[in-house]
Structure formats: C-alpha cells, structure tokens
Design a protein around this motif. Structure first.
Motif, PDB file in Angstrom:
ATOM      1  N   ARG A  19     -27.152  25.295 -51.796  1.00 42.04           N
ATOM      2  CA  ARG A  19     -26.440  26.231 -52.951  1.00 42.04           C
ATOM      3  C   ARG A  19     -25.218  25.754 -53.059  1.00 42.04           C
ATOM      4  N   ASP A  20     -24.448  25.351 -54.207  1.00 38.42           N
ATOM      5  CA  ASP A  20     -23.627  24.525 -54.362  1.00 38.42           C
ATOM      6  C   ASP A  20     -22.304  25.659 -54.656  1.00 38.42           C
ATOM      7  N   ARG A  21     -21.290  25.160 -54.259  1.00 35.34           N
ATOM      8  CA  ARG A  21     -20.029  26.263 -54.484  1.00 35.34           C
ATOM      9  C   ARG A  21     -19.758  26.857 -55.709  1.00 35.34           C
ATOM     10  N   SER A  22     -20.065  26.130 -56.800  1.00 36.60           N
ATOM     11  CA  SER A  22     -19.853  26.664 -58.235  1.00 36.60           C
ATOM     12  C   SER A  22     -20.567  28.048 -58.190  1.00 36.60           C
ATOM     13  N   ALA A  23     -21.954  27.812 -57.808  1.00 33.37           N
ATOM     14  CA  ALA A  23     -23.104  28.945 -57.769  1.00 33.37           C
ATOM     15  C   ALA A  23     -22.334  30.263 -56.884  1.00 33.37           C
ATOM     16  N   LEU A  24     -22.057  29.895 -55.975  1.00 35.90           N
ATOM     17  CA  LEU A  24     -21.289  30.881 -55.096  1.00 35.90           C
ATOM     18  C   LEU A  24     -20.079  31.658 -55.794  1.00 35.90           C
ATOM     19  N   ALA A  25     -19.233  30.783 -56.380  1.00 32.28           N
ATOM     20  CA  ALA A  25     -18.305  31.489 -57.240  1.00 32.28           C
ATOM     21  C   ALA A  25     -18.785  32.399 -58.360  1.00 32.28           C
ATOM     22  N   ARG A  29     -18.268  36.735 -58.954  1.00 34.85           N
ATOM     23  CA  ARG A  29     -17.294  37.397 -60.060  1.00 34.85           C
ATOM     24  C   ARG A  29     -17.733  38.782 -60.116  1.00 34.85           C
ATOM     25  N   PRO A  30     -16.631  39.484 -60.789  1.00 29.47           N
ATOM     26  CA  PRO A  30     -16.792  40.976 -60.919  1.00 29.47           C
ATOM     27  C   PRO A  30     -18.184  41.429 -61.161  1.00 29.47           C
ATOM     28  N   GLY A  31     -18.732  42.317 -60.551  1.00 32.48           N
ATOM     29  CA  GLY A  31     -20.133  42.729 -60.722  1.00 32.48           C
ATOM     30  C   GLY A  31     -21.290  41.841 -60.085  1.00 32.48           C
ATOM     31  N   GLY A  32     -20.846  40.721 -59.655  1.00 35.22           N
ATOM     32  CA  GLY A  32     -21.714  39.761 -59.097  1.00 35.22           C
ATOM     33  C   GLY A  32     -22.514  40.312 -57.813  1.00 35.22           C
ATOM     34  N   GLU A  33     -23.353  39.463 -57.381  1.00 36.36           N
ATOM     35  CA  GLU A  33     -24.051  39.960 -56.005  1.00 36.36           C
ATOM     36  C   GLU A  33     -23.226  39.910 -54.822  1.00 36.36           C
ATOM     37  N   LEU A  34     -22.386  39.026 -55.008  1.00 45.16           N
ATOM     38  CA  LEU A  34     -21.564  38.717 -53.617  1.00 45.16           C
ATOM     39  C   LEU A  34     -20.140  39.136 -53.963  1.00 45.16           C
ATOM     40  N   VAL A  35     -19.038  39.211 -52.652  1.00 44.38           N
ATOM     41  CA  VAL A  35     -17.944  39.734 -52.875  1.00 44.38           C
ATOM     42  C   VAL A  35     -17.360  38.744 -51.930  1.00 44.38           C
ATOM     43  N   ARG A  36     -16.306  38.132 -52.259  1.00 47.54           N
ATOM     44  CA  ARG A  36     -15.580  37.094 -51.254  1.00 47.54           C
ATOM     45  C   ARG A  36     -14.644  37.855 -50.588  1.00 47.54           C
ATOM     46  N   ILE A  37     -14.790  37.982 -49.219  1.00 46.11           N
ATOM     47  CA  ILE A  37     -13.829  38.927 -48.393  1.00 46.11           C
ATOM     48  C   ILE A  37     -12.845  37.906 -47.841  1.00 46.11           C
ATOM     49  N   LEU A  38     -13.057  36.711 -47.765  1.00 44.53           N
ATOM     50  CA  LEU A  38     -12.108  35.611 -47.167  1.00 44.53           C
ATOM     51  C   LEU A  38     -12.514  34.146 -47.649  1.00 44.53           C
ATOM     52  N   ARG A  39     -11.668  33.168 -47.638  1.00 43.61           N
ATOM     53  CA  ARG A  39     -11.809  32.012 -48.202  1.00 43.61           C
ATOM     54  C   ARG A  39     -13.059  31.405 -47.402  1.00 43.61           C
ATOM     55  N   GLY A  40     -14.296  31.191 -48.158  1.00 45.63           N
ATOM     56  CA  GLY A  40     -15.357  30.548 -47.446  1.00 45.63           C
ATOM     57  C   GLY A  40     -16.426  31.724 -46.617  1.00 45.63           C
ATOM     58  N   ALA A  41     -15.889  32.885 -47.214  1.00 43.08           N
ATOM     59  CA  ALA A  41     -17.015  33.878 -46.213  1.00 43.08           C
ATOM     60  C   ALA A  41     -17.201  35.064 -47.580  1.00 43.08           C
ATOM     61  N   HIS A  46     -24.001  45.213 -52.204  1.00 46.80           N
ATOM     62  CA  HIS A  46     -24.566  46.473 -51.765  1.00 46.80           C
ATOM     63  C   HIS A  46     -24.310  46.617 -50.422  1.00 46.80           C
ATOM     64  N   ASP A  47     -24.036  45.684 -49.481  1.00 48.66           N
ATOM     65  CA  ASP A  47     -23.657  45.899 -48.125  1.00 48.66           C
ATOM     66  C   ASP A  47     -22.358  46.665 -47.872  1.00 48.66           C
ATOM     67  N   LEU A  48     -21.468  46.409 -48.657  1.00 44.29           N
ATOM     68  CA  LEU A  48     -20.164  47.132 -48.480  1.00 44.29           C
ATOM     69  C   LEU A  48     -20.199  48.748 -49.142  1.00 44.29           C
ATOM     70  N   ARG A  49     -21.016  49.179 -49.669  1.00 47.35           N
ATOM     71  CA  ARG A  49     -21.125  50.629 -49.973  1.00 47.35           C
ATOM     72  C   ARG A  49     -21.547  51.522 -48.626  1.00 47.35           C
ATOM     73  N   GLY A  50     -20.629  52.347 -48.590  1.00 49.88           N
ATOM     74  CA  GLY A  50     -20.727  53.343 -47.565  1.00 49.88           C
ATOM     75  C   GLY A  50     -19.875  52.893 -46.258  1.00 49.88           C
ATOM     76  N   LEU A  51     -19.312  51.591 -46.243  1.00 53.89           N
ATOM     77  CA  LEU A  51     -18.541  51.137 -45.017  1.00 53.89           C
ATOM     78  C   LEU A  51     -17.261  51.927 -45.060  1.00 53.89           C
ATOM     79  N   SER A  52     -16.741  52.193 -43.936  1.00 49.82           N
ATOM     80  CA  SER A  52     -15.361  52.609 -43.936  1.00 49.82           C
ATOM     81  C   SER A  52     -14.352  51.690 -44.245  1.00 49.82           C
ATOM     82  N   ARG A  53     -13.199  51.969 -44.203  1.00 51.29           N
ATOM     83  CA  ARG A  53     -12.301  50.980 -44.354  1.00 51.29           C
ATOM     84  C   ARG A  53     -11.922  50.087 -42.983  1.00 51.29           C
ATOM     85  N   SER A  54     -12.085  50.879 -41.860  1.00 53.56           N
ATOM     86  CA  SER A  54     -12.207  50.133 -40.697  1.00 53.56           C
ATOM     87  C   SER A  54     -13.346  48.953 -40.537  1.00 53.56           C
ATOM     88  N   GLN A  55     -14.467  49.560 -40.890  1.00 51.91           N
ATOM     89  CA  GLN A  55     -15.541  48.656 -40.828  1.00 51.91           C
ATOM     90  C   GLN A  55     -15.395  47.456 -42.009  1.00 51.91           C
TER      91      GLN A  55
END
Length: 307
Positions: A19-25, A29-41, A46-55
């Motif tokens: 899976r190339d990096r452009s596909a990840l980018a 994007r806004p509304g996409g299936e992934l969220v970048r939480i840090l460079r390279g991560a 949907h996994d973010l839903r319901g998490l506390s700020r600490s989590q």
C-alpha cells in the motif's frame, strides 16, 4: 508493556504490504477511513469514537514510540501524566510533550512538543522509556495548571502511595515560576478523596472560598450500624454532600437494574438523614465542571463563601 487503546497502523508496515504512501494520504483526508495521529502513524477513524481524551493521547504516545519519535526524549507533563495514569481534568495538548535533557525547549515538529527542563529533572524508566517521575510530573503540572485541573491527580497519587507531598515540593525549583500555585495545590491535596469528581468538587469549593468539609466520614444508625461513608460532611452546617452518581453507579451495578441501584441510594440517603438529622445534597459531574451548578446546590443548603 505499553499498549494503545486502539490499533495503530504504521506507514512503514503498510507500505511493506504493497500500500503506497499516497494511498495512505488519501485515506487520511477529511472524512476518510484513516486519521493520521502522528507522522507515519494512522488509526481507523471509527476506532476513535468513544475514546476519552486521555486514551487518544495515550495512542499518540505509543505511536511516537513506535515511529522512533521518542528516541532521545523524556515524556513530560500531560503526556507523562497519561502514561502514569494520573487523572487530569480539562484539556490535554494535541502534541506529545517531551523534554530533551541538555537541550533548549520550545520547539514543535511532527506532533511532538519539546519543552525546557533543568538539569535536576527527575526521570524514571517505564517499559524502557524515560518518563518524568510522578513527583516531577505533578510539580510541573501544579505550577502551570489551575487547581481544578490537577487536584484529582495529586489526590489520587497520594492515595495510591506513589508520591508524597514532600517529594512533589522537592521536584520544583524553589524560585521557579508558579511555585506559589504549586504550594497551594500541595496544601489542598488530600488522599481521602476517592474519585476525580470529588477532587474537582473540592477544588471548586476552595477556589470559591467555601467552608471545607471533612471527607469520607463513616455514618452510623441509632444502633451503631454502619450506613456507609459520605463524600463530604459539614458538621457545623448540618449538611452532607454526595458526588453522584453515574460513575458510582457504574461501579456498583454488577448486573443490577439502574432503577434498583437508584432506589437503594435514595433509601440510604433517607437513612442517613434520619440517623444524623443532617440534610443530604447531591450533585453531578456537570454541576462541578460548570461550577455554578455546584455553587447553587450548596448555597441552597446554606453553604456560602466565607468571604
């Protein structure tokens, strides 16, 4: 072993699966299936839903470790608090907070905020990663954040025996900015508080100059039987305060219907009022968080600012 509350997808691993990096980018994007939480991560949106700020912040810290962004760094302040499981009220920074001993701070890059630290900065190893000690973390936060944000953490760490007031005071330079605020927080801290909501409530009382109650006192019936411990009691005002409810009920349900638990709590409240002749008042997390709700409830019971 440090664990993330949700799966973390590393671009290096995904690229290795074709899976190339452009596909990840594009997927991030806004509304996409992934969220970048840090460079390279990345994480699944949907996994973010319901998490506390600490989590969410914990996931970022783990991602920083997995991507090598923590190499040569020491976790500090709110990031250290999250990994030490020190409760915090209020906002948590978006960036992972670190210090790099022997270097200047004030720099930010790729989701990492580098802070200044003195040569006597106290560290411990947590799963092989340098982290500010509990005492250092509390001292740093206590000098910079208001009482309502940090008192829960001070109370909890004292109650757990993970720190002493003397150790917290010793972790801050004697002439450092914010030390008077820290000293007031140390003085206010009390290991008898049993939940962040109780600590937040007490911080509101302190900041608004209300008479301070005794904490977690046992209450007995006419025959000496224990009715339970109450969160707050103002003997001189004939008032008992209980931080409710929903968190407490969540711990006590163990399969019981909510209505049954609420009824049992109401019966307990009536028994306490009958045995003590005192008035019992209750409030919720939102009442304490917004402050005015708690102040109005206590004023209705005759608890007013002393000045």
């Amino acid at each position: 072993m440090w664990c993330s509350p949700i799966p973390i997808l590393l671009s290096s691993e995904l690229a290795g699966r074709g899976r190339d990096r452009s596909a990840l980018a594009r997927a991030a994007r806004p509304g996409g299936e992934l969220v970048r939480i840090l460079r390279g991560a990345y994480v699944q949106r949907h996994d973010l839903r319901g998490l506390s700020r600490s989590q969410v912040h914990r996931a970022k810290v783990v991602a920083a470790r997995l991507t090598g962004a923590l190499d040569g760094a020491v976790l500090a302040r709110e990031s250290a608090a999250v990994m030490h499981e020190i409760p915090l009220v209020g906002d948590i920074p978006q960036q992972v907070q670190v210090v790099r001993l022997g270097r200047d701070g004030g720099r930010s890059s790729a989701g990492i905020h580098t802070l200044r630290a003195g040569c006597d900065f106290q560290t411990v190893l947590d799963d092989g990663v340098p982290v500010a000690s509990v005492a250092q973390t509390l001292a740093d936060l206590g000098r910079r954040r208001p009482l309502r944000d940090v008192l829960a953490g001070f109370d909890a760490m004292l109650r757990a025996g993970r720190v002493t007031k003397e150790a917290i005071a010793a972790a801050a330079p004697k002439r450092s900015r914010g030390r008077p605020r820290l000293c007031r927080t140390i003085e206010a801290a009390d290991p008898n508080a049993e939940s962040p909501g109780e600590s937040l409530s007490r911080a509101v009382m302190i900041e608004h100059h209300l008479p301070l109650p005794a904490l977690q006192e046992p209450v007995r019936d006419q025959r000496g039987g224990l009715l339970g411990r109450v969160d707050f009691i103002w003997h001189e005002h004939g008032v008992i305060g209980e931080f409710d409810g929903r968190v407490k009920y969540g711990r006590e349900l163990t399969g019981r219907p909510v209505e049954e638990v609420l009824l049992a709590e109401r019966r307990r409240e009536l028994d306490i009022e009958s045995a003590t002749g005192m008035r019992v008042v209750r409030w919720l997390w939102d009442d304490a968080l917004r402050e005015q709700g708690l102040l109005e409830i206590l004023a209705g019971a005759g608890i007013y600012p002393s000045y």
